[in-house]
Motif scaffolding. Structure first.
Motif, PDB file in Angstrom:
ATOM      1  N   ARG A   4     -27.609  38.625 -12.837  1.00  0.00           N
ATOM      2  CA  ARG A   4     -28.314  39.735 -13.494  1.00  0.00           C
ATOM      3  C   ARG A   4     -27.339  40.683 -14.187  1.00  0.00           C
ATOM      4  O   ARG A   4     -27.662  41.250 -15.242  1.00  0.00           O
ATOM      5  N   ALA A  19     -26.453  38.940 -17.461  1.00  0.00           N
ATOM      6  CA  ALA A  19     -27.557  38.992 -18.426  1.00  0.00           C
ATOM      7  C   ALA A  19     -27.644  40.343 -19.113  1.00  0.00           C
ATOM      8  O   ALA A  19     -27.983  40.423 -20.300  1.00  0.00           O
ATOM      9  N   VAL A  20     -27.337  41.407 -18.387  1.00  0.00           N
ATOM     10  CA  VAL A  20     -27.352  42.745 -18.982  1.00  0.00           C
ATOM     11  C   VAL A  20     -26.159  42.934 -19.912  1.00  0.00           C
ATOM     12  O   VAL A  20     -26.287  43.455 -21.022  1.00  0.00           O
ATOM     13  N   PRO A  60     -26.250  39.953 -23.436  1.00  0.00           N
ATOM     14  CA  PRO A  60     -27.592  39.514 -23.851  1.00  0.00           C
ATOM     15  C   PRO A  60     -27.573  38.417 -24.908  1.00  0.00           C
ATOM     16  O   PRO A  60     -28.460  37.564 -24.938  1.00  0.00           O
ATOM     17  N   LEU A  82     -33.052  34.839 -17.667  1.00  0.00           N
ATOM     18  CA  LEU A  82     -32.494  35.066 -16.339  1.00  0.00           C
ATOM     19  C   LEU A  82     -33.425  34.458 -15.300  1.00  0.00           C
ATOM     20  O   LEU A  82     -34.638  34.662 -15.352  1.00  0.00           O
ATOM     21  N   LEU A  94     -30.523  47.339 -14.533  1.00  0.00           N
ATOM     22  CA  LEU A  94     -31.604  46.380 -14.795  1.00  0.00           C
ATOM     23  C   LEU A  94     -32.578  46.875 -15.863  1.00  0.00           C
ATOM     24  O   LEU A  94     -33.234  46.059 -16.521  1.00  0.00           O
ATOM     25  N   MET A 134     -32.093  45.272 -19.243  1.00  0.00           N
ATOM     26  CA  MET A 134     -32.305  43.840 -19.418  1.00  0.00           C
ATOM     27  C   MET A 134     -33.233  43.557 -20.595  1.00  0.00           C
ATOM     28  O   MET A 134     -34.323  44.126 -20.705  1.00  0.00           O
ATOM     29  N   ALA A 172     -37.176  37.129 -17.740  1.00  0.00           N
ATOM     30  CA  ALA A 172     -36.672  36.827 -16.401  1.00  0.00           C
ATOM     31  C   ALA A 172     -37.748  36.172 -15.547  1.00  0.00           C
ATOM     32  O   ALA A 172     -38.933  36.491 -15.641  1.00  0.00           O
ATOM     33  N   ILE A 231     -37.448  44.960 -13.716  1.00  0.00           N
ATOM     34  CA  ILE A 231     -37.079  44.175 -14.894  1.00  0.00           C
ATOM     35  C   ILE A 231     -38.308  44.073 -15.794  1.00  0.00           C
ATOM     36  O   ILE A 231     -39.317  43.465 -15.417  1.00  0.00           O
TER      37      ILE A 231
END
Length: 271
Positions: free
Chosen positions: A107, A110-111, A114, A120, A203, A206, A210, A233
């Motif tokens: 996670r 992913a942040v 991007p 995710l 988060l 994000m 996900a 999220i």
């Protein structure tokens, strides 16, 4: 049968062990294991995927039995290794899947990246661990006091508490052997890092879609905890699978694979 491992040299000159399954030109899904595990934790899951998907997993630093003095075992270290792995494999974008504490790395990646994250996927990954008194107590009373060689009896007992349904005996013996490679310092530092991960952190930033999957009988990532994670999220969906525990990709690999395949298909259609 376990998937045949290969080795890959990263930009910092370290060699890591990884497994790969499916079409080398297919949509890539990179799986990150958790504390004291190895890439082989995904053997059963990978063979449950169709051949058109490309699934990959590598054994995290230190978890292959090589504990170099200069290595540290923070979430940021595992995140940096993921970026090196993608670069070494020439993978521009991928679905990033984190299992258990590997979800903290997934996670964060992913942040932070991007543009390199197609989606995710969190599998049995708690929102946080430092807020769970029982987990903190296990770290303080046991994990933080481990010495080398780590006892096989401890490994069997620790692992045996994590799944709710029977797991193939040969696979389980393979995993006991893999976990035995992990030295005490790696256990301690990885556990400590996981306990100090903050929720919700970043988060709210994000942007990737996900998927959150967990077992209904998972004490580490309970349904209530997973609902809290999903709420943090924005573009997420939650799937709780009945009868499965924390190691749901051992206990029900076919069920877990089906959920992931459906998610990947949905995201692919939106490209």
């Amino acid at each position: 049968m376990p998937l045949k491992p290969a080795t890959l040299r990263l930009a910092d000159s370290r060699e890591i062990i990884y497994i790969e399954h499916g079409d080398p030109h297919g949509i890539p899904l990179i799986f990150l294991h958790g504390l004291a595990d190895s890439c082989h934790t995904f053997d059963l899951l990978f063979t449950s995927f169709p051949e058109h998907l490309r699934t990959l997993a590598f054994t995290q630093r230190g978890h292959d039995g090589i504990d170099l003095p200069e290595l540290t075992y923070r979430t940021d270290d595992f995140e940096a290794d993921l970026l090196q792995f993608m670069d070494a494999k020439a993978i521009e974008k991928a679905f990033i899947a984190g299992a258990s504490s590997g979800g903290f790395t997934a996670r964060k990646f992913a942040v932070k990246y991007p543009a390199r994250t197609l989606g995710l996927i969190l599998i049995g990954s708690p929102s946080e661990l430092g807020n769970q008194p029982e987990i903190v107590a296990i770290h303080e009373s046991t994990l933080s006091r481990l010495t080398d060689p780590v006892s096989p009896e401890f490994i069997r007992g620790f692992t045996g508490e994590l799944f709710n349904k029977p797991v193939p005996a040969d696979f389980l013996e393979k995993m006991f052997s893999e976990i035995q490679k992990v030295q005490a310092r790696v256990w301690k530092e990885t556990s400590n890092a996981a306990l100090n991960e903050q929720f919700p952190g970043l988060l709210h930033q994000m942007t990737a879609p996900a998927l959150i999957i967990s077992g209904k009988e998972d004490a580490l990532a309970s349904p209530e905890d997973q609902q809290k994670l999903a709420a943090a999220i924005a573009n997420s969906q939650l799937c709780i699978l009945p009868q499965l525990g924390h190691m749901l990709y051992w206990e029900g690999p076919t069920e877990v694979a089906k959920v992931i395949i459906r998610f990947v298909d949905e995201v692919e259609k939106s490209f």
